[in-house]
Design an enzyme around this catalytic site. Structure first.
Site, PDB file in Angstrom:
ATOM      1  N   ARG A 125       0.844  -1.198   0.000  1.00  0.00           N
ATOM      2  CA  ARG A 125       0.000   0.000   0.000  1.00  0.00           C
ATOM      3  C   ARG A 125       0.876   1.244   0.000  1.00  0.00           C
ATOM      4  O   ARG A 125       1.724   1.410   0.875  1.00  0.00           O
ATOM      5  CB  ARG A 125      -0.894  -0.028   1.241  1.00  0.00           C
ATOM      6  CG  ARG A 125      -2.018   0.957   1.181  1.00  0.00           C
ATOM      7  CD  ARG A 125      -2.965   0.759   2.333  1.00  0.00           C
ATOM      8  NE  ARG A 125      -2.469   1.332   3.573  1.00  0.00           N
ATOM      9  CZ  ARG A 125      -3.254   1.788   4.534  1.00  0.00           C
ATOM     10  NH1 ARG A 125      -4.562   1.719   4.411  1.00  0.00           N
ATOM     11  NH2 ARG A 125      -2.756   2.287   5.641  1.00  0.00           N
ATOM     12  N   THR A 163      -0.862   7.725  -1.260  1.00  0.00           N
ATOM     13  CA  THR A 163      -2.122   7.652  -2.021  1.00  0.00           C
ATOM     14  C   THR A 163      -3.082   6.605  -1.456  1.00  0.00           C
ATOM     15  O   THR A 163      -4.264   6.590  -1.796  1.00  0.00           O
ATOM     16  CB  THR A 163      -1.841   7.274  -3.483  1.00  0.00           C
ATOM     17  OG1 THR A 163      -1.285   5.941  -3.494  1.00  0.00           O
ATOM     18  CG2 THR A 163      -0.852   8.237  -4.129  1.00  0.00           C
ATOM     19  N   ASP A 175       0.211  -1.419  12.416  1.00  0.00           N
ATOM     20  CA  ASP A 175       0.684  -1.978  11.142  1.00  0.00           C
ATOM     21  C   ASP A 175       0.956  -3.468  11.320  1.00  0.00           C
ATOM     22  O   ASP A 175       1.938  -3.865  11.968  1.00  0.00           O
ATOM     23  CB  ASP A 175       1.954  -1.235  10.708  1.00  0.00           C
ATOM     24  CG  ASP A 175       2.372  -1.628   9.303  1.00  0.00           C
ATOM     25  OD1 ASP A 175       2.441  -2.849   9.018  1.00  0.00           O
ATOM     26  OD2 ASP A 175       2.626  -0.741   8.491  1.00  0.00           O
ATOM     27  N   ASP A 194       4.400  -4.884  10.062  1.00  0.00           N
ATOM     28  CA  ASP A 194       5.520  -4.457  10.910  1.00  0.00           C
ATOM     29  C   ASP A 194       5.485  -5.180  12.257  1.00  0.00           C
ATOM     30  O   ASP A 194       6.529  -5.551  12.800  1.00  0.00           O
ATOM     31  CB  ASP A 194       5.458  -2.951  11.156  1.00  0.00           C
ATOM     32  CG  ASP A 194       5.862  -2.157   9.919  1.00  0.00           C
ATOM     33  OD1 ASP A 194       6.213  -2.792   8.907  1.00  0.00           O
ATOM     34  OD2 ASP A 194       5.801  -0.925   9.969  1.00  0.00           O
TER      35      ASP A 194
HETATM   36  C1  PRP Z   1      -1.286  -3.765   4.831  1.00  0.00           C
HETATM   37  C2  PRP Z   1      -2.166  -4.949   5.187  1.00  0.00           C
HETATM   38  C3  PRP Z   1      -3.069  -5.045   3.979  1.00  0.00           C
HETATM   39  C4  PRP Z   1      -3.215  -3.600   3.554  1.00  0.00           C
HETATM   40  C5  PRP Z   1      -4.573  -3.123   3.965  1.00  0.00           C
HETATM   41  O1  PRP Z   1      -0.294  -4.160   3.960  1.00  0.00           O
HETATM   42  O2  PRP Z   1      -1.434  -6.108   5.456  1.00  0.00           O
HETATM   43  O3  PRP Z   1      -2.536  -5.825   2.933  1.00  0.00           O
HETATM   44  O4  PRP Z   1      -2.197  -2.859   4.219  1.00  0.00           O
HETATM   45  O5  PRP Z   1      -4.797  -1.814   3.571  1.00  0.00           O
HETATM   46  P1  PRP Z   1      -5.892  -1.430   2.490  1.00  0.00           P
HETATM   47  O6  PRP Z   1      -7.145  -2.169   2.832  1.00  0.00           O
HETATM   48  O7  PRP Z   1      -6.036   0.052   2.661  1.00  0.00           O
HETATM   49  O8  PRP Z   1      -5.369  -1.774   1.127  1.00  0.00           O
HETATM   50  P2  PRP Z   1       0.990  -3.282   3.606  1.00  0.00           P
HETATM   51  O9  PRP Z   1       0.790  -2.581   2.298  1.00  0.00           O
HETATM   52  O10 PRP Z   1       1.339  -2.398   4.782  1.00  0.00           O
HETATM   53  O11 PRP Z   1       2.098  -4.368   3.348  1.00  0.00           O
HETATM   54  P3  PRP Z   1       2.826  -5.372   4.349  1.00  0.00           P
HETATM   55  O12 PRP Z   1       1.842  -6.434   4.764  1.00  0.00           O
HETATM   56  O13 PRP Z   1       3.920  -5.928   3.493  1.00  0.00           O
HETATM   57  O14 PRP Z   1       3.360  -4.594   5.535  1.00  0.00           O
HETATM   58  N1  URA Z   2      -2.540  -1.811   7.185  1.00  0.00           N
HETATM   59  C1  URA Z   2      -2.271  -2.187   8.447  1.00  0.00           C
HETATM   60  O1  URA Z   2      -1.361  -2.993   8.685  1.00  0.00           O
HETATM   61  N2  URA Z   2      -2.997  -1.656   9.446  1.00  0.00           N
HETATM   62  C2  URA Z   2      -4.001  -0.769   9.232  1.00  0.00           C
HETATM   63  O2  URA Z   2      -4.631  -0.308  10.200  1.00  0.00           O
HETATM   64  C3  URA Z   2      -4.256  -0.389   7.906  1.00  0.00           C
HETATM   65  C4  URA Z   2      -3.529  -0.930   6.897  1.00  0.00           C
END
Ligand code: PRP
Ligand code: URA
Length: 215
Positions: free
Chosen positions: A110, A114, A207, A210
């Site tokens: 994500r 944006t 997150d 993370d």
């Molecule tokens: C996070 C989470 C989802 C997404 C949700 O991933 O694990 O995949 O955000 O957000 P959305 O509904 O607004 O799209 P991230 O992009 O942080 O990647 P990661 O799991 O690699 O940390």
């Molecule tokens: N991705 C995450 O990991 N946590 C949130 O709250 C939103 C997006």
């Protein structure tokens, strides 16, 4: 970013004392990453178990040490689609529960400015059997951009039965998924209040990627 009027008819909220207790540990910002990973994995078993409630079975016979008995064998063609990275924790549990499932990893990141989902990996087959049952695994359903991007990959392959398994969902994400894919059933441990100005779920758990893997 409040959303009202969420259609909950296609949403299952797993609301058991055990899952609520685990989720509380996940929400706590003081929970260390080792415990967070362990608890997220435990919760994943319950969520995947519930999401698979409608799984197809066929009747089979079995011999116990005492004599013949009736049983079932799992008959669906099951696909797990973990959204990287955080979806891997759900996939670990899902794979243990259903060892013969096909797994297709979906790489989505994500963009924090944006809030759009950017694809960086997807290696899917050209076709899947019509009767496939796909489980998209993504712990956080926030804006819904990542979930919709992942679901769309299977929708394009004409898969009709697609489930989404999350740990925490925001009303905004549920609404977006169902506006684009009304038949997708969402299983989650909580439907939270809304999103904050950074697109994070409130109260959420922060997150997920993370907290599971480190920054
Ligand atoms: C996070 C989470 C989802 C997404 C949700 O991933 O694990 O995949 O955000 O957000 P959305 O509904 O607004 O799209 P991230 O992009 O942080 O990647 P990661 O799991 O690699 O940390
Ligand atoms: N991705 C995450 O990991 N946590 C949130 O709250 C939103 C997006």
């Amino acid at each position: 970013m409040a959303t009202t009027g969420t259609d909950t008819s296609k949403v299952t909220i797993v609301n058991h004392p055990l899952t609520r207790n685990i989720l509380t540990r996940l929400r706590d910002y003081q929970t260390p990453s080792g415990e967070f990973r362990e608890k997220a994995r435990q919760l994943s078993y319950f969520l995947v178990y519930e999401a698979m409630r409608e799984l197809g079975v066929r009747e089979v016979g079995v011999e116990t040490p005492i004599g013949p008995a009736k049983g079932v064998a799992l008959s669906d063609y099951v696909v797990f689609a973990p959204v990287l990275r955080a979806g891997l924790i759900l996939a670990e549990a899902a794979q243990e529960l259903f060892a013969n499932a096909r797994i297709y990893h979906i790489g989505l990141r994500r963009d924090e400015e944006t809030l759009k989902a950017i694809s960086y990996y997807a290696k899917l087959p050209e076709a899947l059997p019509n009767e496939s049952r796909v489980f998209v695994l993504d712990p956080m359903l926030a804006t819904g951009g990542s979930a919709c991007a992942a679901i769309n990959l299977f929708d394009k392959l004409n898969v009709t039965t697609i489930h989404l398994v999350s740990i925490v969902a925001a009303p905004e994400g549920v609404k977006r998924v169902h506006s684009q894919f009304p038949n997708v059933h969402i299983t989650t441990a909580a439907l939270d209040e809304n999103l904050n100005e950074h697109g994070y779920i409130v109260p959420g758990l922060g997150d997920a990627g993370d907290r599971i893997f480190g920054t």
